[in-house]
Each structure stands twice: as C-alpha cells, then as structure tokens.
Design a protein around this motif. Structure first.
Motif, short mmCIF file in Angstrom:
data_model
loop_
_atom_site.label_atom_id
_atom_site.label_comp_id
_atom_site.label_asym_id
_atom_site.label_seq_id
_atom_site.Cartn_x
_atom_site.Cartn_y
_atom_site.Cartn_z
N ALA A 37 -14.05 -0.13 6.47
CA ALA A 37 -13.35 0.88 5.68
C ALA A 37 -14.26 1.68 4.75
CB ALA A 37 -12.25 0.21 4.86
N THR A 38 -15.27 1.05 4.20
CA THR A 38 -16.19 1.74 3.30
C THR A 38 -17.62 1.32 3.64
OG1 THR A 38 -16.20 -0.03 1.64
CG2 THR A 38 -14.50 1.67 1.42
N PRO A 39 -18.61 2.14 3.27
CA PRO A 39 -20.00 1.76 3.53
C PRO A 39 -20.37 0.42 2.88
CG PRO A 39 -19.89 4.08 2.98
CD PRO A 39 -18.51 3.50 2.74
N ALA A 40 -19.82 0.15 1.71
CA ALA A 40 -20.13 -1.11 1.02
C ALA A 40 -19.57 -2.32 1.77
CB ALA A 40 -19.58 -1.08 -0.40
N LYS A 51 -25.82 -2.72 11.18
CA LYS A 51 -24.44 -2.51 10.76
C LYS A 51 -24.22 -1.06 10.40
CE LYS A 51 -25.42 -4.09 6.07
NZ LYS A 51 -25.11 -5.05 5.04
N GLY A 52 -22.98 -0.63 10.46
CA GLY A 52 -22.62 0.73 10.07
C GLY A 52 -23.39 1.80 10.79
N ASP A 53 -23.99 2.71 10.04
CA ASP A 53 -24.68 3.86 10.59
C ASP A 53 -26.18 3.66 10.75
OD1 ASP A 53 -22.46 5.59 10.87
OD2 ASP A 53 -22.46 5.91 8.71
N GLU A 54 -26.64 2.41 10.75
CA GLU A 54 -28.08 2.17 10.90
C GLU A 54 -28.53 2.64 12.28
OE1 GLU A 54 -28.59 -1.97 10.00
OE2 GLU A 54 -28.30 -1.63 7.86
N PRO A 62 -16.36 5.33 15.24
CA PRO A 62 -16.88 6.23 14.20
C PRO A 62 -15.89 7.35 13.90
CG PRO A 62 -17.87 6.78 16.28
CD PRO A 62 -17.04 5.54 16.51
N LYS A 63 -16.03 7.94 12.72
CA LYS A 63 -15.20 9.08 12.32
C LYS A 63 -15.98 10.35 12.61
CE LYS A 63 -12.97 6.52 8.65
NZ LYS A 63 -12.81 6.36 7.20
N CYS A 84 -19.92 6.27 10.68
CA CYS A 84 -18.96 5.43 9.95
C CYS A 84 -18.64 6.06 8.60
CB CYS A 84 -19.53 4.03 9.74
SG CYS A 84 -19.65 3.06 11.25
N ALA A 85 -19.67 6.56 7.92
CA ALA A 85 -19.51 7.14 6.58
C ALA A 85 -20.07 8.56 6.60
CB ALA A 85 -20.27 6.29 5.57
#
Length: 143
Positions: A37-40, A51-54, A62-63, A84-85
């Motif tokens: 839900a959030t980058p954190a 993880k995420g956008d690495e 992804p959005k 993701c973010a």
C-alpha cells in the motif's frame, strides 16, 4: 538394571510475530512480488532480496503514474510509468479514468520543449478562452 531416561520432547520455538502477520503470509521463495500500500510498507515477497520499485524487481500489480506539472489532472500519456510508488520528483499522480490529456504540439512546431503542462487552463477539451459571443460575432461581421 535398565536405565531410565527423562522423556525428551523438542521444544517448539515460538514464531516471531512478523511471520504471522497478514502482510507476510505471502512471503516465501517463488511467491509473486507485489506492490504494498505504501513505500514504507514494501516487503520482499519472494525472498530474492528485492522489494517495491528496486531495479530488477517486477511486481505483479504496479500502478500507472503520470506527470501533471500544473495540477489540472490533464497529462501527457507519454510520461506514464508503471511503479509501486510515484517517482521521487513532484507532480506525479496516479492515472485513473478521470485524468484528461494535455494538448499535443501543433503540427510543424519546431520547439522540442513545447508543453501545455505549465498552464492549467490549457488541455484537450478545455473551453475556449476569449471567444466572442454571438452578438460580438454578428457585430464584427457587419463591419
């Protein structure tokens, strides 16, 4: 005489609370990488160290982010990025069906830096500014 040994039962280690949370039940080698839900809140879903956008990570959900510098919710679709973010720079919004489009450069425009994303009153489908009323048009034609 037989020797009696105390009964040996292996002790179970309690699971760390992080293993039992709802967000980490999807964490195991080979799991699908997901955007949280959030980058954190990003976690490594498939234990590959990313993880995420690495770079090198390809999450399933992804959005679509688009750049809107003037805040009018009209964008150039060519600026779209799947992540993701939002990117770190400001002005990015999530692309949704209600986001409009900026005007493209007029044909033959030699300026490579042409943009309408610096004026919130200019976008595809915007009302014309400074149009004449019927009365003004009729008066101009009569002259």
């Amino acid at each position: 005489m037989p020797t009696s040994f105390p009964s040996f039962r292996p002790r179970r280690r309690p699971r760390p609370t992080s293993w039992t949370s709802a967000s980490t039940r999807r964490v195991y080698p080979g799991a699908a990488e997901l955007c949280e839900a959030t980058p954190a809140a990003e976690i490594d879903n498939n234990c590959d160290g990313l993880k995420g956008d690495e770079p090198g990570n390809n999450p399933l959900n992804p959005k679509d982010w688009v750049l809107d510098l003037d805040g009018d919710r009209a964008v150039y679709l060519s600026s779209a990025q799947q992540r993701c973010a939002p990117p770190a720079s400001s002005g990015w919004i999530e692309y949704t069906p209600d986001v409009g489009q900026e005007c493209e450069a007029p044909p033959g425009n030699p300026d490579p830096t042409y943009t309408t994303d610096n004026d919130a009153s200019i976008f595809l489908g915007a009302p014309e500014v400074g149009t004449r009323t019927r009365r003004g048009t009729a008066m101009a034609m009569a002259r």
